[in-house]
Design an enzyme around this catalytic site. Structure first.
Site, mmCIF file in Angstrom:
data_model
loop_
_atom_site.group_PDB
_atom_site.id
_atom_site.type_symbol
_atom_site.label_atom_id
_atom_site.label_comp_id
_atom_site.label_asym_id
_atom_site.label_seq_id
_atom_site.Cartn_x
_atom_site.Cartn_y
_atom_site.Cartn_z
ATOM 1 N N THR A 1 0.670 -0.996 -0.044
ATOM 2 C CA THR A 1 0.007 -0.232 -0.121
ATOM 3 C C THR A 1 0.771 1.256 0.068
ATOM 4 O O THR A 1 1.810 1.490 0.894
ATOM 5 C CB THR A 1 -0.938 -0.183 1.275
ATOM 6 O OG1 THR A 1 -1.900 -0.963 0.952
ATOM 7 C CG2 THR A 1 -1.579 1.250 1.373
ATOM 8 N N GLN B 1 -4.755 -7.129 -6.662
ATOM 9 C CA GLN B 1 -5.201 -7.396 -5.328
ATOM 10 C C GLN B 1 -6.489 -7.025 -5.197
ATOM 11 O O GLN B 1 -6.804 -5.661 -4.884
ATOM 12 C CB GLN B 1 -4.147 -7.270 -4.399
ATOM 13 C CG GLN B 1 -4.411 -8.103 -3.007
ATOM 14 C CD GLN B 1 -3.915 -7.751 -1.755
ATOM 15 O OE1 GLN B 1 -3.693 -6.606 -1.367
ATOM 16 N NE2 GLN B 1 -3.460 -8.822 -0.886
ATOM 17 N N HIS C 1 -7.816 -10.645 -1.358
ATOM 18 C CA HIS C 1 -7.214 -10.068 -0.065
ATOM 19 C C HIS C 1 -7.913 -10.695 1.008
ATOM 20 O O HIS C 1 -8.839 -10.016 1.404
ATOM 21 C CB HIS C 1 -6.973 -8.659 0.212
ATOM 22 C CG HIS C 1 -6.065 -8.292 0.996
ATOM 23 N ND1 HIS C 1 -5.780 -8.905 2.002
ATOM 24 C CD2 HIS C 1 -5.438 -7.155 1.174
ATOM 25 C CE1 HIS C 1 -4.947 -8.329 2.847
ATOM 26 N NE2 HIS C 1 -4.712 -7.128 2.272
ATOM 27 N N ASN D 1 -4.743 -10.254 6.850
ATOM 28 C CA ASN D 1 -4.632 -8.891 7.288
ATOM 29 C C ASN D 1 -5.534 -8.228 8.120
ATOM 30 O O ASN D 1 -5.568 -6.927 8.213
ATOM 31 C CB ASN D 1 -3.687 -8.023 6.723
ATOM 32 C CG ASN D 1 -2.240 -8.710 6.083
ATOM 33 O OD1 ASN D 1 -1.777 -9.717 6.653
ATOM 34 N ND2 ASN D 1 -1.574 -7.958 5.240
ATOM 35 N N TYR E 1 -8.439 -7.539 7.241
ATOM 36 C CA TYR E 1 -9.626 -7.107 6.299
ATOM 37 C C TYR E 1 -11.078 -7.918 6.337
ATOM 38 O O TYR E 1 -11.075 -8.821 6.949
ATOM 39 C CB TYR E 1 -9.102 -6.573 5.126
ATOM 40 C CG TYR E 1 -7.891 -5.372 5.319
ATOM 41 C CD1 TYR E 1 -8.372 -4.215 5.712
ATOM 42 C CD2 TYR E 1 -6.611 -6.091 4.934
ATOM 43 C CE1 TYR E 1 -7.100 -3.506 6.253
ATOM 44 C CE2 TYR E 1 -5.483 -4.993 5.156
ATOM 45 C CZ TYR E 1 -5.559 -3.678 5.685
ATOM 46 O OH TYR E 1 -4.855 -2.977 5.934
ATOM 47 N N ARG F 1 -4.631 -14.272 -0.696
ATOM 48 C CA ARG F 1 -3.556 -14.153 0.398
ATOM 49 C C ARG F 1 -4.531 -14.363 1.637
ATOM 50 O O ARG F 1 -5.618 -14.002 2.004
ATOM 51 C CB ARG F 1 -3.206 -12.726 0.165
ATOM 52 C CG ARG F 1 -1.881 -12.609 1.101
ATOM 53 C CD ARG F 1 -1.423 -11.369 0.923
ATOM 54 N NE ARG F 1 0.098 -11.323 1.186
ATOM 55 C CZ ARG F 1 0.709 -10.241 1.442
ATOM 56 N NH1 ARG F 1 0.281 -9.210 2.060
ATOM 57 N NH2 ARG F 1 1.954 -10.276 1.823
ATOM 58 N N ASN G 1 -4.243 -5.751 12.292
ATOM 59 C CA ASN G 1 -5.436 -4.900 12.408
ATOM 60 C C ASN G 1 -6.543 -5.636 13.421
ATOM 61 O O ASN G 1 -7.721 -5.552 13.357
ATOM 62 C CB ASN G 1 -6.186 -4.720 10.936
ATOM 63 C CG ASN G 1 -5.482 -3.875 9.904
ATOM 64 O OD1 ASN G 1 -5.129 -2.754 10.221
ATOM 65 N ND2 ASN G 1 -4.876 -4.317 8.907
ATOM 66 N N GLY H 1 8.121 -8.063 0.154
ATOM 67 C CA GLY H 1 7.341 -7.099 0.042
ATOM 68 C C GLY H 1 8.383 -5.837 0.037
ATOM 69 O O GLY H 1 8.924 -5.057 -0.639
ATOM 70 N N ARG H 2 8.653 -5.432 1.479
ATOM 71 C CA ARG H 2 9.322 -4.266 1.988
ATOM 72 C C ARG H 2 10.847 -4.345 1.039
ATOM 73 O O ARG H 2 11.123 -3.006 0.584
ATOM 74 C CB ARG H 2 9.799 -4.092 3.253
ATOM 75 C CG ARG H 2 8.282 -3.632 4.151
ATOM 76 C CD ARG H 2 8.371 -3.790 5.685
ATOM 77 N NE ARG H 2 8.890 -5.176 6.007
ATOM 78 C CZ ARG H 2 8.790 -5.674 7.207
ATOM 79 N NH1 ARG H 2 8.800 -4.653 8.157
ATOM 80 N NH2 ARG H 2 8.959 -6.791 7.446
HETATM 81 C C1 8OZ Z 1 0.168 -1.047 5.166
HETATM 82 C C2 8OZ Z 1 -0.813 0.035 5.449
HETATM 83 C C3 8OZ Z 1 -2.107 0.058 4.797
HETATM 84 C C4 8OZ Z 1 -2.721 -0.871 4.470
HETATM 85 C C5 8OZ Z 1 -2.298 -4.765 4.321
HETATM 86 C C6 8OZ Z 1 -3.270 -3.379 2.428
HETATM 87 O O1 8OZ Z 1 -1.593 -4.853 5.444
HETATM 88 C C7 8OZ Z 1 -2.427 -3.452 3.656
HETATM 89 C C8 8OZ Z 1 -2.116 -2.172 4.180
HETATM 90 C C9 8OZ Z 1 -0.556 -2.351 4.743
HETATM 91 O O2 8OZ Z 1 -2.769 -5.779 3.831
#
Ligand code: 8OZ
Length: 364
Positions: free
Chosen positions: A27, A100, A176, A179, A181, A228, A236, A317-318
Site C-alpha cells: 500500500t 489484489q 485479499h 491482514n 480486512y 492471500r 489490524n 514486500g518491503r
Molecule cells: C499497510 C498500510 C495500509 C494497508 C495490508 C493493505 O496490510 C494493507 C496495508 C498495509 O494488507
C-alpha cells in the site's frame, strides 16, 4: 537443487513467470482523483517488472471497501483505464501482474465511506487499529454488522471487480483474505460473533471467503485466481482461537476450487514469523497448486525453503520498495538498499519512483 532455480521460469496457472520472485502487495497511497492510479504508478510498477509476478497494491472493489486515503479502486471505468496503462507497461517489459482485490470491512473511517456511514463488518466490534486519513493515522470508526441480505452484494462487488481487473489487462487477481480486512474478519472469531450462516463454526466463518472465491474463479477462471491469507497474524486487531482448524478447512476447500495459488503470510504480517505455533506445511500439503510463501524472507531463507520443497514462489514486500531491481540484485548477490519510512504512505515521486536500480558497473 541448485541456487539458480529461484531465478528460473515457473508455470503459474496458464502463464509463465520469468522467475519465482513475487513482488508482494504494498500500500503506497498515491492514487489520483477518483482513486485512479496515475502516471507515477505506471513508472513504479514498470521499474519492478523483473519480478516473476507483481501483485498490485491492495485495491478497493467499491467505495465501501476503502479504508485509507488515496488507495486505488477497480470499480469505475476511469480506474480500469488507469490500471490498463500499468498492465500495458509491465507487459511491455515482459512482466506479469495480478491485481489484489480488497474490501477493508471494519478497518475504515466514516470520512471515506459512502454518505459518511459506518464501515461494515461481520459484527459490531471496533478494531483496535488505526487507519490513514487526512494525512494522519487515526482510530478506525465504529462499524456496523452486515445484514444477511447485504452479503450477496459484497460477493457481487468482488465478482465485478475481478471482471474489471481482466478488462484492465491484469493476468489474474489475488483476493485479499488476509491482514484483518473483511474476509479475515469473517474468518476469525475475535471479529466474527455472528449466529447466522456466516459465523459460529469453522465452516460458517469460511463461507464468505469461499463464496467470493467461487464467484471470482467462475468469472475469470480458477487458473487466474489466487488468494492471500494470514492465519496467525494479529494485523489490524484480529484474533483466531483455533487458526489451525480454520485454515486447514479453508485451504482444503480452496484446493477443491482449483485456484492458481494460495499466498500465505507466515507469522505476524511484517513482523516475527513465529508468533504462535502453526503448521504452515499442513496448508502446503492440502493445496495442490502453487504455494506462495511470504513474510520476512531473504535470499537464504527462500533458497533453503525452495530446496526443501516447502514453497513454490516467494513474495518479497518491503525489499521491493527501495530495490526496484530486486531480482537482479538477488541474482548478483548485490547489496540491498533500505527504504525511507517517512515516504511510505502518500506523497509523490520521492520515496516511490526515485529509488535507483543499481548501476550495472557496481554489480559484483
Ligand atoms: C499497510 C498500510 C495500509 C494497508 C495490508 C493493505 O496490510 C494493507 C496495508 C498495509 O494488507
Amino acid at each position: 537443487m541448485t541456487d539458480k532455480t529461484l531465478f528460473e521460469p515457473y508455470e503459474l496457472g496458464n502463464i509463465t513467470l520469468a522467475n519465482r520472485v513475487v513482488m508482494a502487495p504494498l500500500t503506497r497511497n498515491r492514487a489520483g482523483a477518483g482513486f485512479v492510479p496515475g502516471g507515477l504508478a505506471v513508472e513504479y510498477y514498470t521499474q519492478r517488472a523483473s519480478a516473476g509476478l507483481i501483485v498490485s497494491e491492495a485495491t478497493q472493489i467499491s467505495q465501501q471497501g476503502q479504508g485509507y486515503q488515496d488507495t486505488p479502486g477497480i470499480y469505475t471505468q476511469a480506474q480500469i483505464d488507469g490500471w490498463r496503462k500499468v498492465t500495458n507497461a509491465v507487459h511491455a517489459r515482459g512482466g506479469r501482474i495480478f491485481l489484489q482485490l480488497w474490501h477493508v470491512g471494519r478497518v475504515s473511517h466514516i470520512n471515506l465511506q459512502p454518505n459518511g456511514q459506518a464501515p461494515v463488518a461481520p459484527s459490531p466490534i471496533r478494531a483496535l487499529t488505526k487507519t490513514f486519513v487526512n494525512n494522519g493515522f487515526v482510530d478506525v470508526s465504529e462499524p456496523r454488522a452486515l445484514e444477511l441480505d447485504e452479503i450477496p452484494g459484497i460477493i457481487e462487488d468482488f465478482r465485478r471487480a475481478a471482471a474489471n481487473a481482466i478488462a484492465a489487462g491484469f493476468d489474474g487477481v489475488e483476493i485479499h483474505g488476509a491482514n484483518g480486512y473483511l474476509l479475515d474478519q469473517f474468518l476469525k472469531d475475535g471479529a466474527n460473533t455472528r449466529t447466522d450462516a456466516y459465523g459460529g463454526s469453522v465452516e460458517n466463518r469460511a463461507r464468505l471467503t469461499l463464496e467470493v472465491t467461487t464467484a471470482v474463479a467462475k468469472e475469470i477462471g480458477a487458473n487466474r485466481t489466487g488468494i492471500r491469507i494470514s492465519p496467525v497474524s494479529p494485523a489490524n486487531g484480529v484474533f483466531a482461537s483455533d487458526p489451525q482448524a480454520q485454515f486447514d478447512y479453508i485451504v482444503e476447500k480452496l484446493d477443491e476450487l482449483g485456484i492458481a495459488y494460495i499466498h500465505v503470510v507466515e507469522g505476524a504480517t511484517g513482523g516475527p514469523r513465529d508468533v504462535s505455533p502453526f503448521d504452515f506445511e499442513a496448508l502446503r500439503r492440502k493445496f495442490r497448486n502453487t504455494y506462495v510463501a511470504n513474510n520476512g524472507y531473504d535470499l537464504e531463507l527462500a533458497k533453503s525453503r525452495l530446496a526443501e520443497g516447502k514453497a513454490d514462489l516467494f513474495a518479497f514486500g518491503r525489499p521491493f520498495i527501495a530495490n526496484p531491481d530486486l531480482v537482479e540484485r538477488l541474482t548478483a548477490g548485490a547489496p540491498l538498499a533500505n527504504f525511507e519510512q517517512a515516504t511510505l504512505y502518500g506523497g509523490g515521486a520521492a520515496g516511490y519512483t526515485d529509488y535507483p536500480a543499481i548501476a550495472a558497473s557496481s554489480r559484483p
